[in-house]
Design a protein around this motif. Structure first.
Motif, short mmCIF file in Angstrom:
data_model
loop_
_atom_site.label_atom_id
_atom_site.label_comp_id
_atom_site.label_asym_id
_atom_site.label_seq_id
_atom_site.Cartn_x
_atom_site.Cartn_y
_atom_site.Cartn_z
N SER A 1 1.42 5.40 8.82
CA SER A 1 1.91 5.68 7.48
C SER A 1 2.50 7.08 7.40
N THR A 2 3.56 7.20 6.61
CA THR A 2 4.13 8.53 6.34
C THR A 2 3.54 9.10 5.05
N LYS A 3 2.66 8.35 4.41
CA LYS A 3 2.00 8.80 3.20
C LYS A 3 0.50 8.84 3.45
N GLU A 4 -0.11 9.98 3.24
CA GLU A 4 -1.52 10.17 3.54
C GLU A 4 -2.40 9.12 2.85
N GLY A 5 -3.24 8.49 3.65
CA GLY A 5 -4.21 7.53 3.13
C GLY A 5 -3.78 6.08 3.14
N LYS A 6 -2.47 5.82 3.27
CA LYS A 6 -1.98 4.45 3.17
C LYS A 6 -2.35 3.60 4.38
N ALA A 7 -2.35 4.18 5.57
CA ALA A 7 -2.69 3.39 6.77
C ALA A 7 -4.14 2.90 6.67
N LYS A 8 -5.04 3.80 6.28
CA LYS A 8 -6.44 3.40 6.14
C LYS A 8 -6.60 2.39 5.00
N GLU A 9 -5.84 2.58 3.94
CA GLU A 9 -5.92 1.65 2.80
C GLU A 9 -5.51 0.24 3.22
N ILE A 10 -4.43 0.13 4.00
CA ILE A 10 -3.98 -1.18 4.45
C ILE A 10 -5.01 -1.81 5.38
N ALA A 11 -5.55 -1.02 6.31
CA ALA A 11 -6.56 -1.54 7.23
C ALA A 11 -7.76 -2.10 6.48
N GLU A 12 -8.21 -1.38 5.48
CA GLU A 12 -9.37 -1.82 4.71
C GLU A 12 -9.03 -2.99 3.80
N SER A 13 -7.78 -3.04 3.32
CA SER A 13 -7.37 -4.12 2.43
C SER A 13 -7.28 -5.46 3.15
N ILE A 14 -6.97 -5.44 4.44
CA ILE A 14 -6.91 -6.71 5.18
C ILE A 14 -8.30 -7.18 5.60
N GLY A 15 -9.30 -6.32 5.40
CA GLY A 15 -10.68 -6.70 5.70
C GLY A 15 -11.27 -6.09 6.94
N ALA A 16 -10.58 -5.11 7.54
CA ALA A 16 -11.10 -4.47 8.75
C ALA A 16 -12.23 -3.50 8.40
N LYS A 17 -13.20 -3.38 9.29
CA LYS A 17 -14.37 -2.53 9.09
C LYS A 17 -14.26 -1.28 9.97
#
Length: 260
Positions: free
Chosen positions: A10-26
């Motif tokens: 992600s080029t925006k802080e926090g978005k990569a982690k948000e997507i990972a968690e949104s798809i259900g990754a732990k």
């Protein structure tokens, strides 16, 4: 951890982690600004475990080795678009082995800007996934998924190396076969149209195999979908019917049960 990998940048802080968690990754761990997640896929057809790696800075040294899927989050800006896409091009060309390529962003309301982003996506074989639904979105008229649901759908459609197919008896219902037909009829063109034409032989071969195994058919599903994407609606519907018939026969179903 020797698992197939998906990389989210992600080029925006926090978005990569948000997507990972949104798809259900732990979340597993974090080291050198790379956050690792474990994603357990358990759908109607198979189970699999995926290592999802999230990085919040495009300039960071990225873990590009053995990546099956790349998800880029970037909100394009008109005055910086050329420079931004040049930076993303460097990343895209470094991941030649990745088969799932997704460009995610918020909804782009500026038509010229969206056209430029789409052109870039088509050239580098990315699918544009807007995380919000726009008023004139194809999703409204064709029933396609968008946002996080579309990201999950695209990742589920990939043939991960450690897939464990479920028993046929768990899937042998006519309603599930109908879902396969619906996917074909509502498919979106996400790749270069010229590439899909090369799938004709694959499709013809499978459709002509009277003894096709379910696992073999599933292994060729994406190739068939890529081919179907290049067809007009009426021909795409015919392909969908052929694929449904092949899947139903492979699961031991009676053809009379799915005839109109």
């Amino acid at each position: 951890m020797n698992l197939p990998r998906a990389l989210i940048v992600s080029t925006k802080e926090g978005k990569a982690k948000e997507i990972a968690e949104s798809i259900g990754a732990k979340r597993l761990s974090e080291e050198d600004k790379i956050v690792d997640y474990l994603w357990n896929i358990d759908n109607k057809y198979y189970t699999s475990q995926i290592l999802v790696r999230a990085v919040e800075n495009l300039s960071h040294k990225l873990p590009v080795e053995e990546v099956d899927a790349l998800i880029v989050y970037h909100d394009p800006q008109a005055d910086k678009l050329d420079q931004e896409l040049e930076q993303l091009t460097s990343l895209a060309t470094s991941l030649t082995a990745a088969e799932v390529l997704l460009f995610s962003c918020r909804a782009i309301s500026d038509s010229p800007l969206r056209d430029k982003v789409l052109h870039w996506c088509l050239h580098y074989k990315f699918e544009l996934v807007e995380l919000e639904q726009t008023g004139d979105s194809e999703c409204d008229t064709e029933g396609n998924k968008y946002g996080i649901e579309r990201i999950i759908e695209a990742l589920h459609a990939h043939m991960w190396s450690n897939i464990v197919l479920k028993d046929k008896s768990c899937m042998g219902q006519a309603s599930e076969v109908n879902e396969i037909e619906e996917q074909f009829e509502n498919i979106r063109l996400t790749r270069d149209p010229m590439e899909t034409l090369r799938m004709q032989d694959v499709l013809d071969g499978i459709m002509g195999d009277e003894n096709a195994d379910f696992g073999e058919l599933y292994g060729q599903l994406m190739a068939m979908k890529e081919h179907a994407a290049s067809l007009p609606t009426n021909e795409r519907r015919l392909v969908a019917e052929q694929v449904v018939t092949a899947f139903w026969k492979a699961m031991g179903g009676d053809l009379l049960e799915i005839e109109d």
